[in-house]
Design an enzyme around this catalytic site. Structure first.
Site, PDB file in Angstrom:
ATOM      1  N   ASN A   7       0.876  -1.169   0.000  1.00  0.00           N
ATOM      2  CA  ASN A   7       0.000   0.000   0.000  1.00  0.00           C
ATOM      3  C   ASN A   7       0.915   1.220   0.000  1.00  0.00           C
ATOM      4  OD1 ASN A   7      -1.849   1.994   0.442  1.00  0.00           O
ATOM      5  ND2 ASN A   7      -2.817   1.034   2.211  1.00  0.00           N
ATOM      6  N   LYS A  14       3.373   0.886   3.121  1.00  0.00           N
ATOM      7  CA  LYS A  14       3.007  -0.145   4.101  1.00  0.00           C
ATOM      8  C   LYS A  14       3.058  -1.483   3.398  1.00  0.00           C
ATOM      9  CE  LYS A  14      -0.347   2.709   6.446  1.00  0.00           C
ATOM     10  NZ  LYS A  14      -1.699   3.104   6.151  1.00  0.00           N
ATOM     11  N   ARG A  92      -2.368  -2.118  -3.701  1.00  0.00           N
ATOM     12  CA  ARG A  92      -3.584  -1.327  -3.525  1.00  0.00           C
ATOM     13  C   ARG A  92      -3.517  -0.130  -4.478  1.00  0.00           C
ATOM     14  NH1 ARG A  92      -5.901   1.564   1.744  1.00  0.00           N
ATOM     15  NH2 ARG A  92      -7.921   2.007   0.860  1.00  0.00           N
ATOM     16  N   HIS A 181     -13.312   2.588  -0.605  1.00  0.00           N
ATOM     17  CA  HIS A 181     -13.274   1.546   0.438  1.00  0.00           C
ATOM     18  C   HIS A 181     -13.781   0.210  -0.108  1.00  0.00           C
ATOM     19  CE1 HIS A 181     -13.859   4.905   3.647  1.00  0.00           C
ATOM     20  NE2 HIS A 181     -12.581   4.564   3.622  1.00  0.00           N
ATOM     21  N   HIS A 209     -18.693   1.261   6.956  1.00  0.00           N
ATOM     22  CA  HIS A 209     -17.246   1.351   7.198  1.00  0.00           C
ATOM     23  C   HIS A 209     -16.992   2.702   7.850  1.00  0.00           C
ATOM     24  CE1 HIS A 209     -12.881   0.788   6.030  1.00  0.00           C
ATOM     25  NE2 HIS A 209     -12.939   2.076   6.318  1.00  0.00           N
ATOM     26  N   LEU A 210     -16.828   2.694   9.181  1.00  0.00           N
ATOM     27  CA  LEU A 210     -16.723   3.952   9.922  1.00  0.00           C
ATOM     28  C   LEU A 210     -15.341   4.100  10.528  1.00  0.00           C
ATOM     29  CD1 LEU A 210     -20.190   3.708  11.769  1.00  0.00           C
ATOM     30  CD2 LEU A 210     -19.702   4.744   9.544  1.00  0.00           C
ATOM     31  N   GLY A 211     -14.450   4.729   9.803  1.00  0.00           N
ATOM     32  CA  GLY A 211     -13.111   5.051  10.317  1.00  0.00           C
ATOM     33  C   GLY A 211     -12.961   6.559  10.229  1.00  0.00           C
ATOM     34  N   ASN A 212     -11.717   7.036  10.123  1.00  0.00           N
ATOM     35  CA  ASN A 212     -11.527   8.475   9.894  1.00  0.00           C
ATOM     36  C   ASN A 212     -12.216   8.887   8.613  1.00  0.00           C
ATOM     37  OD1 ASN A 212     -10.164   9.884  11.859  1.00  0.00           O
ATOM     38  ND2 ASN A 212      -8.274   8.800  11.364  1.00  0.00           N
ATOM     39  N   ARG A 242     -13.778  15.417   7.208  1.00  0.00           N
ATOM     40  CA  ARG A 242     -14.441  15.737   5.927  1.00  0.00           C
ATOM     41  C   ARG A 242     -15.923  16.023   6.133  1.00  0.00           C
ATOM     42  NH1 ARG A 242     -12.339  10.554   2.792  1.00  0.00           N
ATOM     43  NH2 ARG A 242     -10.439  10.477   4.018  1.00  0.00           N
ATOM     44  N   ILE A 334     -14.119   2.972  14.150  1.00  0.00           N
ATOM     45  CA  ILE A 334     -15.263   3.347  14.987  1.00  0.00           C
ATOM     46  C   ILE A 334     -16.318   2.229  14.964  1.00  0.00           C
ATOM     47  CG2 ILE A 334     -17.092   5.058  15.314  1.00  0.00           C
ATOM     48  CD1 ILE A 334     -15.159   7.021  13.717  1.00  0.00           C
ATOM     49  N   GLU A 336     -16.011  -0.943  14.472  1.00  0.00           N
ATOM     50  CA  GLU A 336     -15.625  -2.170  15.185  1.00  0.00           C
ATOM     51  C   GLU A 336     -15.553  -1.959  16.688  1.00  0.00           C
ATOM     52  OE1 GLU A 336     -11.829  -3.461  13.556  1.00  0.00           O
ATOM     53  OE2 GLU A 336     -12.636  -3.198  11.538  1.00  0.00           O
ATOM     54  N   GLU A 386      -8.409  -4.994   4.936  1.00  0.00           N
ATOM     55  CA  GLU A 386      -8.205  -4.634   3.528  1.00  0.00           C
ATOM     56  C   GLU A 386      -7.013  -5.366   2.924  1.00  0.00           C
ATOM     57  OE1 GLU A 386      -8.569  -0.446   4.634  1.00  0.00           O
ATOM     58  OE2 GLU A 386     -10.000  -0.217   2.998  1.00  0.00           O
TER      59      GLU A 386
HETATM   60  P1  ADP Z   1      -8.665   5.276   8.895  1.00  0.00           P
HETATM   61  O1  ADP Z   1      -8.140   3.912   8.460  1.00  0.00           O
HETATM   62  O2  ADP Z   1      -9.721   5.843   8.010  1.00  0.00           O
HETATM   63  O3  ADP Z   1      -7.595   6.247   9.275  1.00  0.00           O
HETATM   64  P2  ADP Z   1      -9.596   3.808  11.253  1.00  0.00           P
HETATM   65  O4  ADP Z   1     -10.438   2.746  10.644  1.00  0.00           O
HETATM   66  O5  ADP Z   1      -8.284   3.445  11.845  1.00  0.00           O
HETATM   67  O6  ADP Z   1      -9.445   5.042  10.263  1.00  0.00           O
HETATM   68  O7  ADP Z   1     -10.485   4.506  12.394  1.00  0.00           O
HETATM   69  C1  ADP Z   1     -10.036   5.601  13.129  1.00  0.00           C
HETATM   70  C2  ADP Z   1     -11.158   6.043  14.060  1.00  0.00           C
HETATM   71  O8  ADP Z   1     -11.514   4.939  14.896  1.00  0.00           O
HETATM   72  C3  ADP Z   1     -10.799   7.203  14.977  1.00  0.00           C
HETATM   73  O9  ADP Z   1     -11.830   8.180  14.957  1.00  0.00           O
HETATM   74  C4  ADP Z   1     -10.760   6.547  16.348  1.00  0.00           C
HETATM   75  O10 ADP Z   1     -11.163   7.419  17.355  1.00  0.00           O
HETATM   76  C5  ADP Z   1     -11.762   5.426  16.191  1.00  0.00           C
HETATM   77  N1  ADP Z   1     -11.563   4.418  17.225  1.00  0.00           N
HETATM   78  C6  ADP Z   1     -10.532   3.569  17.377  1.00  0.00           C
HETATM   79  N2  ADP Z   1     -10.696   2.824  18.496  1.00  0.00           N
HETATM   80  C7  ADP Z   1     -11.868   3.210  19.052  1.00  0.00           C
HETATM   81  C8  ADP Z   1     -12.610   2.836  20.219  1.00  0.00           C
HETATM   82  N3  ADP Z   1     -12.169   1.886  21.036  1.00  0.00           N
HETATM   83  N4  ADP Z   1     -13.787   3.471  20.446  1.00  0.00           N
HETATM   84  C9  ADP Z   1     -14.235   4.420  19.627  1.00  0.00           C
HETATM   85  N5  ADP Z   1     -13.590   4.831  18.525  1.00  0.00           N
HETATM   86  C10 ADP Z   1     -12.436   4.238  18.235  1.00  0.00           C
END
Ligand code: ADP
Length: 404
Positions: A7, A14, A92, A181, A209-212, A242, A334, A336, A386
């Site tokens: 990646n 990575k 990727r 994603h 899919h809830l991350g950053n 965003r 988020i 997970e 991924e």
């Molecule tokens: P990306 O890959 O898009 O950078 P990730 O999938 O790593 O993002 O997700 C990052 C987000 O997950 C951050 O907002 C972080 O606060 C949240 N997060 C990670 N661990 C926890 C947790 N235990 N509880 C709540 N949110 C979490």
């Protein structure tokens, strides 16, 4: 087969070596600060203390690939005897435009098509291409496969990928929804069907899919039929920084009212908005927002409640698009990890047949069902992977070509 997953970003790379037969990760790591000085190399061997970290100058991506190949083949700390033991490299690639509908074996011709897609992802694709070129230099005899973030969404029907703008702009400039994603949505929807013990062809899933970065996808029988990110990853739900979907006229208004340039406003929408902007620049990290929310902080409550509401709206819309859903699956940082986010979302979906099992939601670990057994729509929390998705897609492509 051992697949090296790469990646590659503009200043970082990575990597992960995966034994796809057993789905075991053999080693993983990172080359940081490529081309900008102060480089650093991380090498972790799973289940062993052979790994290490060290400062290494990476003047270019070739040096980075060279360093990681030396690490994995090193007689003392390596994990393979010879580079020939690595059966393939899975790369990727962020944007495949509408040219790539699936993972693809990389030839010179394919490379030029990926290059053509660069104007759609000028920050990402050139780095991905550089990663392929560097790997080809260091491992000229190894099969390479490109796996695209956008490919999974190429199944979107016209009604879902067109915007309400003159059709000629789609025809002339290819302005349409692409979605991102894809590897995660593909992998997680398959895992959902597997946990349900059902054939994916018969399952309708909404993957959150809830991350950053975050996107929600409606998956019908293993095919993406709609997704929240659009022409770019700025669209859809509110994210860490965003803005997500908004009235396009707001861009005009912000340029006029703030006196900032269009580029500056676009920067704000990408980097200073979302949960970060809504919370008054408190944080883009959902853990910080949640902690402040629990203490009754008004700015955090405002940001968190808005975030939850937007997710609920998309899930509702995708239930309609799918004609009813069998499952809702939460994944990424988020999705997970945050049981409270899942609870707040699911509580608002009760009227649509969603019944959360609070104990499974709060206390369980790993991939699992978190709804009650008789919830009309089942709910799951499933870790995304991924890199594993890239490795498995790489083998699939080679098998189809009788190269594996
Ligand atoms: P990306 O890959 O898009 O950078 P990730 O999938 O790593 O993002 O997700 C990052 C987000 O997950 C951050 O907002 C972080 O606060 C949240 N997060 C990670 N661990 C926890 C947790 N235990 N509880 C709540 N949110 C979490």
């Amino acid at each position: 087969m051992k697949v090296l997953v790469i990646n590659c970003g503009s200043s970082s790379l990575k990597y992960r070596l995966i034994e796809t037969d057993t789905k075991d990760v053999i080693c993983k790591g990172l080359c940081e600060r490529i081309g900008i000085g102060g480089g650093h190399f991380k090498y972790e061997v799973i289940g062993s203390d052979k790994g290490y970290e060290k400062d290494v100058e990476f003047p270019d991506h070739n040096t980075a690939v060279d360093t990681l190949i030396k690490a994995v083949t090193d007689p003392e700390n390596g994990v393979v005897k010879d580079v020939a033991e690595i059966g393939a490299v899975g790369h990727r690639i962020v944007h495949g435009g509408d040219k790539f509908t699936e993972a693809t074996y990389i030839t010179d011709e394919v490379m030029s098509v990926i290059e053509e897609c660069s104007d759609l992802a000028p920050l990402h694709n050139p780095a991905n291409i550089q990663g392929i070129k560097s790997c080809r230099k260091v491992m000229p005899d190894t099969a390479m496969v490109g796996v695209f973030d956008t490919a999974f969404h190429q199944s979107l029907p016209e009604e879902a990928y067109l915007y309400g703008i003159p059709y000629e702009y789609y025809e002339k400039y290819g302005i349409r929804k692409f979605g991102f994603h894809g590897m995660s949505h593909d992998y997680v929807s398959k895992e959902t069907a597997a946990i349900m013990g059902r054939d994916i062809k018969d399952v309708k899933t909404i993957v959150c899919h809830l991350g950053n970065g975050a996107s929600i996808t409606a998956v019908d029988g293993g095919r993406s039929i709609d997704t929240s990110m659009g022409y770019t990853p700025l669209d859809g739900i509110i994210m860490g920084t965003r803005c997500g979907s908004l009235d396009p006229e707001i861009v005009h208004a912000l340029v006029e009212k703030t006196g900032k340039s269009l580029d500056e406003v676009m920067h704000i929408l990408n980097f200073d908005s979302g949960v970060y902007g809504l919370s008054g620049y408190m944080s883009s990290d959902m853990r910080d927002i949640r902690n402040a929310y629990n203490k009754g902080d008004k700015a955090a409550i405002r940001a968190y409640d808005t975030y939850v509401y937007v997710i609920v709206k998309y899930i509702g819309a995708y239930m309609a698009a799918l004609g009813g859903a069998d499952a809702i699956t939460f994944t990424a940082g988020i999705g997970e990890n945050s049981s409270s986010l899942r609870r707040l979302v699911c509580e608002r979906l009760k009227g649509l047949g969603v019944e959360l099992d609070n104990d499974a939601n709060e206390n369980g670990k790993g991939a699992r069902m978190i709804s009650t057994a008789d919830s009309k729509v089942k709910v799951y929390a499933i870790p995304t992977d991924e890199e594993m998705s890239i490795a498995l897609s790489t083998v699939e492509v080679l098998k189809k070509l009788n190269k594996a």
